[in-house]
Structure formats: C-alpha cells, structure tokens
Design a protein around this motif. Structure first.
Motif, PDB file in Angstrom:
ATOM      1  N   SER A  26       0.824  -1.200   0.000  1.00  0.00           N
ATOM      2  CA  SER A  26       0.000   0.000   0.000  1.00  0.00           C
ATOM      3  C   SER A  26       0.856   1.247   0.000  1.00  0.00           C
ATOM      4  N   GLY A  27       0.203   2.342  -0.341  1.00  0.00           N
ATOM      5  CA  GLY A  27       0.927   3.594  -0.496  1.00  0.00           C
ATOM      6  C   GLY A  27       1.257   3.777  -1.970  1.00  0.00           C
ATOM      7  N   GLU A  28       1.336   5.025  -2.376  1.00  0.00           N
ATOM      8  CA  GLU A  28       1.502   5.334  -3.793  1.00  0.00           C
ATOM      9  C   GLU A  28       2.760   4.711  -4.395  1.00  0.00           C
ATOM     10  N   PHE A  29       3.901   4.869  -3.725  1.00  0.00           N
ATOM     11  CA  PHE A  29       5.167   4.381  -4.298  1.00  0.00           C
ATOM     12  C   PHE A  29       5.227   2.859  -4.344  1.00  0.00           C
ATOM     13  N   ALA A  30       4.829   2.203  -3.269  1.00  0.00           N
ATOM     14  CA  ALA A  30       4.872   0.735  -3.221  1.00  0.00           C
ATOM     15  C   ALA A  30       3.889   0.131  -4.226  1.00  0.00           C
ATOM     16  N   MET A  81      -6.917  -2.473   6.212  1.00  0.00           N
ATOM     17  CA  MET A  81      -5.537  -2.963   6.252  1.00  0.00           C
ATOM     18  C   MET A  81      -4.910  -2.857   7.636  1.00  0.00           C
ATOM     19  N   GLY A  82      -5.573  -2.124   8.536  1.00  0.00           N
ATOM     20  CA  GLY A  82      -5.019  -1.924   9.871  1.00  0.00           C
ATOM     21  C   GLY A  82      -3.819  -0.998   9.858  1.00  0.00           C
ATOM     22  N   SER A  88      -3.991   4.190  -1.972  1.00  0.00           N
ATOM     23  CA  SER A  88      -3.944   3.116  -2.971  1.00  0.00           C
ATOM     24  C   SER A  88      -3.338   1.863  -2.364  1.00  0.00           C
ATOM     25  N   LEU A  89      -3.700   0.735  -2.953  1.00  0.00           N
ATOM     26  CA  LEU A  89      -3.097  -0.540  -2.545  1.00  0.00           C
ATOM     27  C   LEU A  89      -3.102  -1.487  -3.729  1.00  0.00           C
TER      28      LEU A  89
END
Length: 105
Positions: A26-30, A81-82, A88-89
């Motif tokens: 998750s997160g934009e870069f990942a 996701m906790g 995003s994911l």
C-alpha cells in the motif's frame, strides 16, 4: 473504473485477510512499484484520492494490464488494512485478487 459497490464489507474483509497474509502493498510508491514489477494482480484506489493519483494508476494499470478499481475512502482502505490512511493498494496474490474482482463486478 469507478463503480458503486454493494459488497464493500466483504471486499474490505478480503483486503484485511490479504494484508494479514502479506499479499498486499500500500501507499503510492509501493503500489506503483508492484505494478511496474508485474507483482500486482489488482489495484484499488480510494474514491477520495486526488485526481492525479487516480489518473496515474489508471494509466499505469492500463499500460501494464492490471485491473484497477476505485473503491472506498482512504480511511476505509486504511481501516481494512489496519494501517494509517492509504490512497492506494495493490493485491499481489491472484486468488485474493480474483475474489475481490468478483465482488467489485
């Protein structure tokens, strides 16, 4: 790409299961990295993500042929996701991705 979803609870439950099984990033870069490295089987972007973020993932996913959906708010995705707020994911497991896509369609 954008749809209203009836099965949100089930979708978020599956996202939670996939996260606990370490089959999400998750997160934009990942998420972008997972798409570019062909690890992503599905990308979900929050409804309240910026237009630039939505367009970025729509374009990347169509180029790399990864299904991309807009579903839930940043808070809903984060709660599923906790984690902290996520725009995003990417789901990296085909089984989880197929199950979520079936609920999204």
């Amino acid at each position: 790409m954008t749809k209203t979803v009836k099965n949100k609870k089930k979708i978020f439950s599956l996202i939670g299961l996939a996260t606990r099984a370490r089959k999400t990033v998750s997160g934009e870069f990942a998420t972008e990295k997972a798409v570019k490295s062909f690890k992503a089987c599905l990308v979900i972007v929050a409804e309240d993500a910026s237009d630039n973020t939505k367009k970025l993932f729509q374009d990347k996913c169509s180029f790399y042929e990864v299904p991309c959906y807009v579903c839930g708010t940043k808070e809903e995705l984060a709660h599923a996701m906790g984690k902290e707020v996520r725009a995003s994911l990417a789901v990296t497991d085909e089984g989880f991705a197929d199950a979520i896509i079936n609920l999204l369609n």
